[in-house]
Design a protein around this motif. Structure first.
Motif, PDB file in Angstrom:
ATOM      1  N   LEU A 328      -7.104  -5.384   0.124  1.00 12.57           N
ATOM      2  CA  LEU A 328      -7.058  -6.725  -0.463  1.00 12.57           C
ATOM      3  C   LEU A 328      -6.851  -6.655  -1.969  1.00 12.57           C
ATOM      4  O   LEU A 328      -6.080  -7.446  -2.550  1.00 12.57           O
ATOM      5  N   VAL A 329      -7.569  -5.699  -2.589  1.00 15.56           N
ATOM      6  CA  VAL A 329      -7.444  -5.551  -4.038  1.00 15.56           C
ATOM      7  C   VAL A 329      -6.022  -5.148  -4.410  1.00 15.56           C
ATOM      8  O   VAL A 329      -5.427  -5.684  -5.363  1.00 15.56           O
ATOM      9  N   GLU A 330      -5.485  -4.202  -3.644  1.00 15.01           N
ATOM     10  CA  GLU A 330      -4.102  -3.772  -3.911  1.00 15.01           C
ATOM     11  C   GLU A 330      -3.137  -4.940  -3.732  1.00 15.01           C
ATOM     12  O   GLU A 330      -2.204  -5.121  -4.534  1.00 15.01           O
ATOM     13  N   LYS A 331      -3.379  -5.727  -2.654  1.00 13.41           N
ATOM     14  CA  LYS A 331      -2.502  -6.875  -2.393  1.00 13.41           C
ATOM     15  C   LYS A 331      -2.620  -7.904  -3.502  1.00 13.41           C
ATOM     16  O   LYS A 331      -1.610  -8.441  -3.985  1.00 13.41           O
ATOM     17  N   ARG A 332      -3.876  -8.184  -3.914  1.00 14.89           N
ATOM     18  CA  ARG A 332      -4.103  -9.180  -4.964  1.00 14.89           C
ATOM     19  C   ARG A 332      -3.518  -8.707  -6.285  1.00 14.89           C
ATOM     20  O   ARG A 332      -2.920  -9.500  -7.045  1.00 14.89           O
ATOM     21  N   THR A 338       3.136  -9.812  -9.683  1.00 14.53           N
ATOM     22  CA  THR A 338       4.320 -10.650  -9.445  1.00 14.53           C
ATOM     23  C   THR A 338       4.219 -11.949 -10.244  1.00 14.53           C
ATOM     24  O   THR A 338       5.187 -12.389 -10.884  1.00 14.53           O
ATOM     25  N   LYS A 339       3.019 -12.588 -10.185  1.00 17.49           N
ATOM     26  CA  LYS A 339       2.801 -13.833 -10.916  1.00 17.49           C
ATOM     27  C   LYS A 339       2.965 -13.627 -12.410  1.00 17.49           C
ATOM     28  O   LYS A 339       3.563 -14.464 -13.115  1.00 17.49           O
ATOM     29  N   ASN A 340       2.420 -12.506 -12.887  1.00 16.22           N
ATOM     30  CA  ASN A 340       2.540 -12.209 -14.320  1.00 16.22           C
ATOM     31  C   ASN A 340       3.997 -12.028 -14.720  1.00 16.22           C
ATOM     32  O   ASN A 340       4.433 -12.466 -15.795  1.00 16.22           O
TER      33      ASN A 340
END
Length: 372
Positions: A328-332, A338-340
């Motif tokens: 989850l951490v890797e995905k987040r 990506t957002k950045n």
């Protein structure tokens, strides 16, 4: 003197005298003392033999006395015709007395016995006196000084013309022996109780890997009855082990096999074993050590194991959660990256627009100024 190969022992006497005419004479006598000398030699030999017998008797008697003292074993004899009772020295010592202080009789001897023992002896004596039956009893008695002791009393009847005439026997002070036996019994009970109630499974293997002893925890943990456990060999398919990585364990790496082969202990070995009832793997921590006899020969292997399946499953579950959280951490992190990146692009576009607007505003101002 030897005559015709016969040797005689003789004694001679000689007398010299002169008669009235002056003639000299020698008169002698010879006496055969062979038989007398032989009789004397026999008597001397008999006396020597008697001395040797007396010496041997004294030595034997001394050894017997010492042996009785060491073994705390006194002898006794009851003449059934005269009712006379004889005790050896050790018998007096066992009863804290001496021949000068105590005259042993049937009645006085029975009087020191505790009630239950007294009744048993009376019954045994009646059968011995009436029917010639021997007896061997363990009894409780007091000594003449009031000290309570345990004795073993044995009697053998002498029968002449079908009638018992004498009882010969021993009584042995077994107080210390009984105390040791009682201590061993209590110790064994405690050991057995501890062995049965230990949460850890205990299995004792013979040198051929067969199981000769186990406790109920071992049976419960492994899902096998005690009858199934006894005599079961390590290579039995029901005892298939797996290692910490779920790989099938080769027989050479089985705990009992490793101990018997190396003759060394094993510590904290993590293993799984198939549980027939649960049809699942039971995880255990295994420790074990070899047992040697007085000659240094390996005779047994003692193995203990603790079921930590729940902890193992909890660790596995915790590992799953950790892996899930890491995923989850890797995905987040990836999403944030990506957002950045998108935000950076948007900021660049916005900044570019702002710069263009400012440049247009500057051009407009300059145009207005020139137009006036």
């Amino acid at each position: 003197l030897t005559i015709n190969d016969l040797t005689l022992i003789i004694i001679t006497k000689k007398i010299r005298f002169i008669d009235e005419s002056g003639n000299r004479f020698l008169v002698g006598s010879i006496h055969d003392i062979t038989e007398l000398r032989i009789a004397k030699l026999h008597a001397e030999e008999s006396a020597l033999d008697l001395q040797l017998i007396n010496k041997s008797y004294k030595r034997t008697n001394q050894i017997l006395e010492t042996s009785q003292k060491i073994a705390k074993l006194g002898g006794w004899e009851l003449d059934l015709l005269t009712n006379q009772l004889f005790w050896t020295s050790e018998a007096y010592r066992i009863y804290d007395t001496s021949p000068e202080e105590f005259n042993p009789t049937m009645e006085s001897g029975l009087g020191y016995l505790l009630p239950q023992s007294k009744q048993r002896v009376k019954t045994a004596l009646e059968l011995a006196i009436d029917k010639g039956e021997n007896f061997d009893l363990t009894l409780e008695t007091h000594t003449t000084k009031g000290r309570k002791i345990d004795i073993r009393a044995i009697a053998i009847a002498t029968i002449i013309d079908g009638k018992p005439t004498k009882l010969t026997g021993i009584f042995q002070d077994i107080t210390e022996s009984k105390q040791v036996q009682e201590a061993l019994r209590i110790s064994k009970e405690r050991y057995s109780e501890l062995f049965r109630n230990l949460k850890a499974g205990i299995v004792v293997h013979a040198a051929d890997t067969s199981i000769i002893m186990n406790n109920s925890s071992a049976s419960e943990i492994l899902g096998l009855s005690e009858d199934q456990m006894r005599g079961k060999e390590a290579i039995d398919s029901a005892w298939k082990f797996i290692d910490a990585k779920n790989n099938t364990l080769p027989v050479k790496d089985y705990p009992v096999t490793k101990i018997l082969a190396s003759k060394k202990p094993i510590k904290n070995q993590i293993l799984g074993v198939y549980h027939p009832k649960r049809k699942s793997i039971v995880w255990v921590t295994v420790n074990g050590y070899p047992v040697f006899d007085s000659l240094g020969k390996l005779t047994e292997a003692v193995i203990s194991f603790i079921d930590f399946t729940e902890r193992k499953e909890a660790q596995t579950e915790l590992e799953k959660h950790r892996n899930h959280l890491e995923t989850l951490v890797e995905k987040r992190t990836s999403e944030l990256s990506t957002k950045n990146s998108e935000l950076d692009k948007a900021i660049k576009v916005f900044v570019g627009r702002e710069l263009k607007i400012r440049a247009l505003e500057k051009e407009i101002k300059e145009f207005k100024k020139n137009s006036m």
